[in-house]
Design an enzyme around this catalytic site. Sequence first.
Site, PDB file in Angstrom:
ATOM      1  N   ASN A   1       0.799  -1.221   0.000  1.00 41.13           N
ATOM      2  CA  ASN A   1       0.000   0.000   0.000  1.00 41.13           C
ATOM      3  C   ASN A   1       0.836   1.277   0.000  1.00 41.13           C
ATOM      4  OD1 ASN A   1      -1.557  -2.061   2.176  1.00 41.13           O
ATOM      5  ND2 ASN A   1      -2.714  -1.425   0.385  1.00 41.13           N
TER       6      ASN A   1
ATOM      7  N   ILE B   1       1.037   6.846   0.157  1.00 44.21           N
ATOM      8  CA  ILE B   1       0.368   5.850   0.994  1.00 44.21           C
ATOM      9  C   ILE B   1      -1.090   5.744   0.576  1.00 44.21           C
ATOM     10  CG2 ILE B   1      -0.206   5.211   3.375  1.00 44.21           C
ATOM     11  CD1 ILE B   1       2.019   7.362   4.179  1.00 44.21           C
ATOM     12  N   CYS B   2      -1.552   4.534   0.356  1.00 47.88           N
ATOM     13  CA  CYS B   2      -2.955   4.289   0.052  1.00 47.88           C
ATOM     14  C   CYS B   2      -3.665   3.958   1.360  1.00 47.88           C
ATOM     15  CB  CYS B   2      -3.092   3.133  -0.947  1.00 47.88           C
ATOM     16  SG  CYS B   2      -4.790   2.847  -1.455  1.00 47.88           S
ATOM     17  N   LEU B   3      -4.341   4.969   1.910  1.00 46.99           N
ATOM     18  CA  LEU B   3      -5.010   4.819   3.202  1.00 46.99           C
ATOM     19  C   LEU B   3      -6.201   5.770   3.216  1.00 46.99           C
ATOM     20  CD1 LEU B   3      -4.793   3.484   6.038  1.00 46.99           C
ATOM     21  CD2 LEU B   3      -3.376   5.427   6.723  1.00 46.99           C
TER      22      LEU B   3
ATOM     23  N   ASP C   1      -6.424  -3.318  -1.865  1.00 42.79           N
ATOM     24  CA  ASP C   1      -6.417  -1.925  -2.312  1.00 42.79           C
ATOM     25  C   ASP C   1      -4.963  -1.476  -2.480  1.00 42.79           C
ATOM     26  OD1 ASP C   1      -7.342   0.583  -3.014  1.00 42.79           O
ATOM     27  OD2 ASP C   1      -7.616   1.257  -0.939  1.00 42.79           O
TER      28      ASP C   1
END
Length: 117
Positions: free
Chosen positions: A42, A49-51, A86
């Site tokens: 992620n 950052i994928c959050l 994701d």
Amino acid sequence: EILGGADTPYEKGIFNLEILVPERYPFEPPKIRFLTPIYHPNIDSAGRICLDVLKLPPKGAWRPSLNICTLLSSIQLLMAEPNPDDPLMADISSEYKHNRQLFLLRAREWTERHAGQ
């Protein structure tokens, strides 16, 4: 700086982050990225950052009641529990799902190489 959590492949690593607080904070989230390279599904090679809590609704979950301390805790949790469904890094995500031992080995190697004290 953020520390890698115990019992994760990032344990004993010290990771440098860049935190940019926008003028409209807390009504929009800070922009946070890793400056230290990290092997994670992620987090991409540019440190993005994928959050969900780092994005505004409707796609994200940022709320003005959140603060930077909460975000850092969320990032540490993401480090301990990647979300392979994701991903920003599809190849690392696939490895995490299908060859966990190799993922753990590579993540530890990267941590020693880039985030060791």
